[in-house]
Design an enzyme around this catalytic site. Sequence first.
Site, PDB file in Angstrom:
ATOM      1  N   VAL A  21       0.675  -1.343   0.106  1.00 26.72           N
ATOM      2  CA  VAL A  21       0.062   0.035  -0.062  1.00 26.72           C
ATOM      3  C   VAL A  21       0.758   1.123   0.075  1.00 26.72           C
ATOM      4  CG1 VAL A  21      -1.637   1.381   1.146  1.00 26.72           C
ATOM      5  CG2 VAL A  21      -1.692  -1.135   1.298  1.00 26.72           C
TER       6      VAL A  21
ATOM      7  N   GLU B 210     -10.401   5.651   5.466  1.00 25.87           N
ATOM      8  CA  GLU B 210     -11.106   5.074   4.327  1.00 25.87           C
ATOM      9  C   GLU B 210     -10.590   3.939   3.831  1.00 25.87           C
ATOM     10  OE1 GLU B 210     -14.265   6.800   2.909  1.00 25.87           O
ATOM     11  OE2 GLU B 210     -13.970   4.309   2.705  1.00 25.87           O
TER      12      GLU B 210
ATOM     13  N   VAL C  10     -11.273   0.021   5.207  1.00 24.03           N
ATOM     14  CA  VAL C  10     -12.405  -1.003   4.976  1.00 24.03           C
ATOM     15  C   VAL C  10     -12.656  -0.979   3.636  1.00 24.03           C
ATOM     16  CG1 VAL C  10     -14.665  -1.692   5.610  1.00 24.03           C
ATOM     17  CG2 VAL C  10     -13.279  -0.554   7.373  1.00 24.03           C
TER      18      VAL C  10
ATOM     19  N   GLY D  66     -11.226  -1.197   0.622  1.00 20.49           N
ATOM     20  CA  GLY D  66     -10.073  -0.694  -0.279  1.00 20.49           C
ATOM     21  C   GLY D  66     -10.700   0.587  -0.895  1.00 20.49           C
TER      22      GLY D  66
ATOM     23  N   ILE E 239     -13.428   1.332  -2.354  1.00 22.36           N
ATOM     24  CA  ILE E 239     -15.170   1.691  -2.076  1.00 22.36           C
ATOM     25  C   ILE E 239     -15.165   2.738  -1.151  1.00 22.36           C
ATOM     26  CG2 ILE E 239     -17.288   0.615  -1.866  1.00 22.36           C
ATOM     27  CD1 ILE E 239     -15.829  -2.039  -2.028  1.00 22.36           C
TER      28      ILE E 239
ATOM     29  N   GLY F  99      -1.567 -13.004  -4.940  1.00 20.20           N
ATOM     30  CA  GLY F  99      -1.275 -11.948  -4.174  1.00 20.20           C
ATOM     31  C   GLY F  99      -2.492 -11.320  -3.322  1.00 20.20           C
TER      32      GLY F  99
ATOM     33  N   GLU G 201      -1.808 -13.485   2.568  1.00 24.21           N
ATOM     34  CA  GLU G 201      -0.390 -13.482   2.885  1.00 24.21           C
ATOM     35  C   GLU G 201       0.099 -14.857   3.058  1.00 24.21           C
ATOM     36  OE1 GLU G 201       0.211 -10.444   5.797  1.00 24.21           O
ATOM     37  OE2 GLU G 201      -1.193  -9.252   4.759  1.00 24.21           O
TER      38      GLU G 201
ATOM     39  N   LYS H 283     -12.731  -4.971  10.624  1.00 24.95           N
ATOM     40  CA  LYS H 283     -13.474  -3.948   9.695  1.00 24.95           C
ATOM     41  C   LYS H 283     -14.965  -3.860  10.170  1.00 24.95           C
ATOM     42  CE  LYS H 283     -10.697  -5.266   5.521  1.00 24.95           C
ATOM     43  NZ  LYS H 283     -10.544  -6.290   4.565  1.00 24.95           N
TER      44      LYS H 283
ATOM     45  N   GLY I  74      -5.596  -4.153  -2.529  1.00 18.88           N
ATOM     46  CA  GLY I  74      -4.516  -4.123  -3.666  1.00 18.88           C
ATOM     47  C   GLY I  74      -3.982  -2.904  -3.492  1.00 18.88           C
TER      48      GLY I  74
HETATM   49  N1  LIG Z   1      -2.444  -5.084   0.970  1.00 20.76           N
HETATM   50  C1  LIG Z   1      -3.796  -4.460   1.028  1.00 20.76           C
HETATM   51  O1  LIG Z   1      -4.487  -4.848  -0.111  1.00 20.76           O
HETATM   52  C2  LIG Z   1      -4.316  -3.637   1.973  1.00 20.76           C
HETATM   53  C3  LIG Z   1      -5.618  -3.260   1.605  1.00 20.76           C
HETATM   54  C4  LIG Z   1      -6.200  -2.467   2.846  1.00 20.76           C
HETATM   55  C5  LIG Z   1      -5.598  -2.173   3.718  1.00 20.76           C
HETATM   56  N2  LIG Z   1      -4.433  -2.630   4.037  1.00 20.76           N
HETATM   57  C6  LIG Z   1      -3.440  -2.284   5.427  1.00 20.76           C
HETATM   58  O2  LIG Z   1      -2.580  -1.282   4.989  1.00 20.76           O
HETATM   59  C7  LIG Z   1      -1.391  -1.782   5.775  1.00 20.76           C
HETATM   60  C8  LIG Z   1      -0.224  -1.975   5.050  1.00 20.76           C
HETATM   61  O3  LIG Z   1      -0.306  -3.375   4.380  1.00 20.76           O
HETATM   62  P1  LIG Z   1       0.469  -3.708   3.123  1.00 20.76           P
HETATM   63  O4  LIG Z   1      -0.062  -4.978   2.558  1.00 20.76           O
HETATM   64  O5  LIG Z   1       0.917  -2.452   2.564  1.00 20.76           O
HETATM   65  O6  LIG Z   1       1.655  -4.481   4.192  1.00 20.76           O
HETATM   66  P2  LIG Z   1       3.414  -4.630   3.851  1.00 20.76           P
HETATM   67  O7  LIG Z   1       3.378  -4.805   2.235  1.00 20.76           O
HETATM   68  O8  LIG Z   1       3.809  -5.547   4.677  1.00 20.76           O
HETATM   69  O9  LIG Z   1       4.244  -3.361   3.966  1.00 20.76           O
HETATM   70  C9  LIG Z   1       4.262  -3.062   5.333  1.00 20.76           C
HETATM   71  C10 LIG Z   1       5.478  -1.739   5.447  1.00 20.76           C
HETATM   72  O10 LIG Z   1       5.655  -1.278   6.638  1.00 20.76           O
HETATM   73  C11 LIG Z   1       6.953  -1.522   7.001  1.00 20.76           C
HETATM   74  N3  LIG Z   1       7.145  -1.746   8.564  1.00 20.76           N
HETATM   75  C12 LIG Z   1       6.416  -2.782   9.169  1.00 20.76           C
HETATM   76  N4  LIG Z   1       6.510  -2.804  10.317  1.00 20.76           N
HETATM   77  C13 LIG Z   1       7.668  -2.098  10.639  1.00 20.76           C
HETATM   78  C14 LIG Z   1       8.389  -1.693  11.893  1.00 20.76           C
HETATM   79  N5  LIG Z   1       8.117  -1.926  13.170  1.00 20.76           N
HETATM   80  N6  LIG Z   1       9.120  -0.320  11.672  1.00 20.76           N
HETATM   81  C15 LIG Z   1       9.456   0.200  10.335  1.00 20.76           C
HETATM   82  N7  LIG Z   1       8.974  -0.133   9.453  1.00 20.76           N
HETATM   83  C16 LIG Z   1       7.795  -1.286   9.441  1.00 20.76           C
HETATM   84  C17 LIG Z   1       7.546  -2.535   6.217  1.00 20.76           C
HETATM   85  O11 LIG Z   1       9.108  -2.241   5.933  1.00 20.76           O
HETATM   86  P3  LIG Z   1       9.828  -3.341   5.180  1.00 20.76           P
HETATM   87  O12 LIG Z   1       9.288  -3.007   3.688  1.00 20.76           O
HETATM   88  O13 LIG Z   1      11.149  -2.633   5.226  1.00 20.76           O
HETATM   89  O14 LIG Z   1       9.600  -4.691   5.559  1.00 20.76           O
HETATM   90  C18 LIG Z   1       6.614  -2.313   4.827  1.00 20.76           C
HETATM   91  O15 LIG Z   1       7.274  -1.149   4.006  1.00 20.76           O
HETATM   92  C19 LIG Z   1      -1.807  -2.599   6.783  1.00 20.76           C
HETATM   93  O16 LIG Z   1      -2.353  -2.193   7.937  1.00 20.76           O
HETATM   94  C20 LIG Z   1      -2.960  -3.507   6.111  1.00 20.76           C
HETATM   95  O17 LIG Z   1      -3.866  -3.996   6.911  1.00 20.76           O
HETATM   96  C21 LIG Z   1      -3.773  -3.325   3.151  1.00 20.76           C
END
Ligand SMILES: NC(=O)c1ccc[n+]([C@@H]2O[C@H](COP(=O)([O-])OP(=O)(O)OC[C@H]3O[C@@H](n4cnc5c(N)ncnc54)[C@H](OP(=O)(O)O)[C@@H]3O)[C@@H](O)[C@H]2O)c1
Length: 336
Positions: free
Chosen positions: A17, A128, A131, A133, A135, A185, A188, A203, A301
């Site tokens: 994200v 926003e 919950v 994405g 929408i 993708g 996890e 959510k 996504g």
């Molecule tokens: N993926 C989705 O489609 C989606 C949709 C809606 C909401 N979300 C929410 O968005 C948030 C991020 O999701 P994501 O999928 O982008 O996760 P992600 O790909 O795992 O990215 C997490 C990022 O945060 C950094 N990070 C995590 N813990 C850290 C710490 N303790 N200190 C410093 N940096 C830290 C990581 O660093 P490194 O890169 O160095 O590891 C990485 O850059 C989550 O809360 C998730 O629930 C995700």
Amino acid sequence: LDTDESIVIGMLGCGVVGGGVADRVLSGITFRAGRLRLGGVLVRDLSKPREPSRVRQHLTTDAERVLNDANIDILVECMGGVEPAAKHVESALRRGIHVVTANKALIADRGARLTAIAGEYGVALRYEAAVGGAIPVIRTLEHLAECDEILEVGGVINGTTNFVLSAMEGGRPLEQAVRDAQRAGFAESDPSTDLEGIDAAHKLAILSATAFGAWPRWESIARRGIREITLDDVEYARSRGCRIKSAAWARRIDRIAIVASVGPTLIPIDHPFAAPRDAENVVLAIARHAGPIILGGVGAGREATASAIIGDLADILRELGRKNSGAPDNEETRYA
Ligand SMILES: NC(=O)c1ccc[n+]([C@@H]2O[C@H](COP(=O)([O-])OP(=O)(O)OC[C@H]3O[C@@H](n4cnc5c(N)ncnc54)[C@H](OP(=O)(O)O)[C@@H]3O)[C@@H](O)[C@H]2O)c1
């Protein structure tokens, strides 16, 4: 903020994200209040490859370097998890920095506290992206709650379980469907939070708070996962003109209690909850005067979630522009 000023965006996290948001900001977005500029971006590991690669010069492993930047206007939190995200967000709010987050675990767990701190310090806290994405669920419910009384709210709000159940309808057993979701993708490496309904409960807690005006404890939402669903169950549902969906639902009772649950449910094929395929989401709210309102679209996504975050940035800056000038907001935003 003065016109022509740049608006500095600090970030926590640059993964799926965060990378999407950084890409959009670096590509150039100009709001009425000014052009977005990227400040510091917190990550864990500086040596990881990054997309976009030009974000590298902004990266730091020191949260204080992001939060202590005297120019920072808005913090975008997309690091995930409750701690240390909560500590950093709270610290930003107390420094007068607006916060936008995609982190449903954080908001479900600490929403009451963080919104109170934001109110105390006169700054915005927007979520926003947490919950549904792309929408516009939260702003729609906020608006509806202002002009009506929301009686029920819920939906199919976890893309991973929906992807898995859709694949099972195509004959894939659960374990294979989970591996398909991981390869695509949509899941996890440890998919427990999704498969056990924890993500949907987070959510649903946020939807309930937005709809009913009180923060429920997400742990007290009745919850069942989808791990026990078999191909026989899916076939039984089909024979009854239904699909199995992981449905989340909350209902207010007499303005004093909220009944809320998440779990696999037989949904008649013509019900809106049967419609989302793969990682799509649907949210349904029923209001006393407006009746049912249905929202659907891409629920997760990089691009969809980044889009919701940019929307929150736009809202904050529009609101600040109004406060500062008292003039109507009639200039267009320019996106790259
Ligand atoms: N993926 C989705 O489609 C989606 C949709 C809606 C909401 N979300 C929410 O968005 C948030 C991020 O999701 P994501 O999928 O982008 O996760 P992600 O790909 O795992 O990215 C997490 C990022 O945060 C950094 N990070 C995590 N813990 C850290 C710490 N303790 N200190 C410093 N940096 C830290 C990581 O660093 P490194 O890169 O160095 O590891 C990485 O850059 C989550 O809360 C998730 O629930 C995700």
